[in-house]
Design a protein around this motif. Sequence first.
Motif, short mmCIF file in Angstrom:
data_model
loop_
_atom_site.label_atom_id
_atom_site.label_comp_id
_atom_site.label_asym_id
_atom_site.label_seq_id
_atom_site.Cartn_x
_atom_site.Cartn_y
_atom_site.Cartn_z
N MET A 292 0.85 -1.19 0.00
CA MET A 292 0.00 0.00 0.00
C MET A 292 0.88 1.23 0.00
O MET A 292 2.09 1.16 0.21
N ARG A 293 0.24 2.39 -0.22
CA ARG A 293 1.00 3.63 -0.30
C ARG A 293 0.42 4.65 0.66
O ARG A 293 -0.80 4.88 0.68
N LEU A 294 1.31 5.26 1.44
CA LEU A 294 0.96 6.36 2.34
C LEU A 294 1.37 7.67 1.70
O LEU A 294 2.52 7.84 1.30
N ILE A 295 0.43 8.59 1.59
CA ILE A 295 0.75 9.95 1.17
C ILE A 295 0.61 10.84 2.40
O ILE A 295 -0.48 10.99 2.96
N LEU A 296 1.72 11.39 2.85
CA LEU A 296 1.76 12.21 4.06
C LEU A 296 1.84 13.67 3.67
O LEU A 296 2.75 14.07 2.94
N VAL A 297 0.89 14.46 4.14
CA VAL A 297 0.81 15.87 3.76
C VAL A 297 0.95 16.74 5.00
O VAL A 297 0.17 16.60 5.96
N ARG A 298 1.92 17.63 4.99
CA ARG A 298 2.00 18.61 6.07
C ARG A 298 0.86 19.61 5.91
O ARG A 298 0.47 19.96 4.80
N HIS A 299 0.35 20.09 7.03
CA HIS A 299 -0.74 21.06 6.98
C HIS A 299 -0.32 22.36 6.29
O HIS A 299 0.87 22.65 6.12
N ALA A 300 -1.29 23.16 5.92
CA ALA A 300 -1.06 24.47 5.30
C ALA A 300 -0.78 25.53 6.37
O ALA A 300 -0.81 25.25 7.58
N LEU A 301 -0.52 26.75 5.93
CA LEU A 301 -0.12 27.84 6.84
C LEU A 301 -1.27 28.26 7.74
O LEU A 301 -2.31 28.70 7.27
N PRO A 302 -1.08 28.17 9.07
CA PRO A 302 -2.11 28.64 10.00
C PRO A 302 -1.81 30.03 10.54
O PRO A 302 -0.73 30.59 10.32
N ASN A 303 -2.78 30.56 11.25
CA ASN A 303 -2.58 31.81 11.96
C ASN A 303 -1.62 31.60 13.13
O ASN A 303 -1.39 30.47 13.58
N ARG A 304 -1.10 32.71 13.64
CA ARG A 304 -0.30 32.65 14.85
C ARG A 304 -1.23 32.61 16.06
O ARG A 304 -2.24 33.33 16.10
N ALA A 305 -0.91 31.77 17.02
CA ALA A 305 -1.64 31.73 18.29
C ALA A 305 -0.64 31.45 19.39
O ALA A 305 0.23 30.59 19.23
N GLU B 272 4.52 6.13 14.92
CA GLU B 272 4.73 4.86 14.21
C GLU B 272 3.54 3.93 14.39
O GLU B 272 3.10 3.27 13.43
N ARG B 273 3.02 3.86 15.59
CA ARG B 273 1.88 2.97 15.85
C ARG B 273 0.67 3.41 15.03
O ARG B 273 -0.02 2.58 14.44
N ALA B 274 0.42 4.70 15.00
CA ALA B 274 -0.73 5.21 14.25
C ALA B 274 -0.61 4.88 12.76
O ALA B 274 -1.58 4.42 12.12
N LEU B 275 0.56 5.13 12.18
CA LEU B 275 0.74 4.89 10.75
C LEU B 275 0.81 3.40 10.42
O LEU B 275 0.39 2.98 9.34
N THR B 276 1.31 2.59 11.35
CA THR B 276 1.29 1.15 11.15
C THR B 276 -0.14 0.63 11.15
O THR B 276 -0.52 -0.21 10.31
N VAL C 234 -4.29 8.98 2.21
CA VAL C 234 -3.66 10.27 2.49
C VAL C 234 -3.79 10.57 3.98
O VAL C 234 -4.87 10.39 4.56
N CYS C 235 -2.70 11.03 4.58
CA CYS C 235 -2.69 11.41 5.99
C CYS C 235 -2.26 12.87 6.11
O CYS C 235 -1.15 13.23 5.69
N PHE C 236 -3.12 13.70 6.67
CA PHE C 236 -2.81 15.12 6.88
C PHE C 236 -2.27 15.27 8.30
O PHE C 236 -2.97 14.97 9.28
N ALA C 237 -1.03 15.73 8.39
CA ALA C 237 -0.37 15.75 9.69
C ALA C 237 0.53 16.97 9.82
O ALA C 237 0.17 18.07 9.37
N TYR D 100 8.61 10.00 11.81
CA TYR D 100 8.31 8.77 11.08
C TYR D 100 9.41 8.47 10.07
O TYR D 100 9.90 7.34 9.99
N LEU D 101 9.83 9.48 9.31
CA LEU D 101 10.91 9.29 8.35
C LEU D 101 12.21 8.92 9.06
O LEU D 101 12.97 8.06 8.57
#
Length: 216
Positions: free
Chosen positions: A1-14, A132-136, A149-152, A160-161
């Motif tokens: 299987m294939r995992l596509i890992l996507v970093r989130h987009a730009l958020p506001n400052r908090a 690792e447990r979550a992605l496994t 696809v996993c948005f993280a 993970y890498l």
Amino acid sequence: MRLILVRHALPNRALGGVAAAREAGGEPGAGPALTELGHRQAARVAEALAGEPLAALYTSPLLRARQTGEPLARAREMALVTVPGLAEYDAGEGHYIPVHEMPQADPAAWQRMLDGQLPEYVDVAAFRTRVERALTDIADAHPGTETVVCFAHAGTINVYLAALLGLDRPLTFPLDYTGITRVSVSRGGRRSVRTVNELAHVADLLDPAGVRTGDN
């Protein structure tokens, strides 16, 4: 299987706390919402993955990751499944400082990031084990040739890498907002890193101040 890992987009400052989270358009404990630029970046992810056959969409519980996944979920008419194990190490604190502000806002944290290290308060081994447990578990739920696809977050993806590649530093790779990383998992469980931080889909929308980091 294939995992596509996507970093989130730009958020506001908090800066943390209930009032700060709400001021940043977010939720207490879930961090800030995306900026207008961040929403445009998130839309590009849906465009970039338009030709991919997808079996499922997963997301960190933090708002910035969930909102990044929403355009793709709408385009595919698929549910975004929340996975607590994909949350960043700072989950629950509700704070976020965009990386181009960090050298002035928190020089010590910025230097640790440049050195490839997480904040001192983070139990790196426990964080890596949780991710690792979550992605496994996700990989085990999608055997064969399925793609998900996993948005993280950059920290989540980096540890993970690091585990897959046997790297000592938890923050080895500078990852852009909505950068795409691909990992293949064989039927026997062998995991192979195929690409790291694909960004052609969003190169013209990256903040000119330099929004790259191995953190958050």
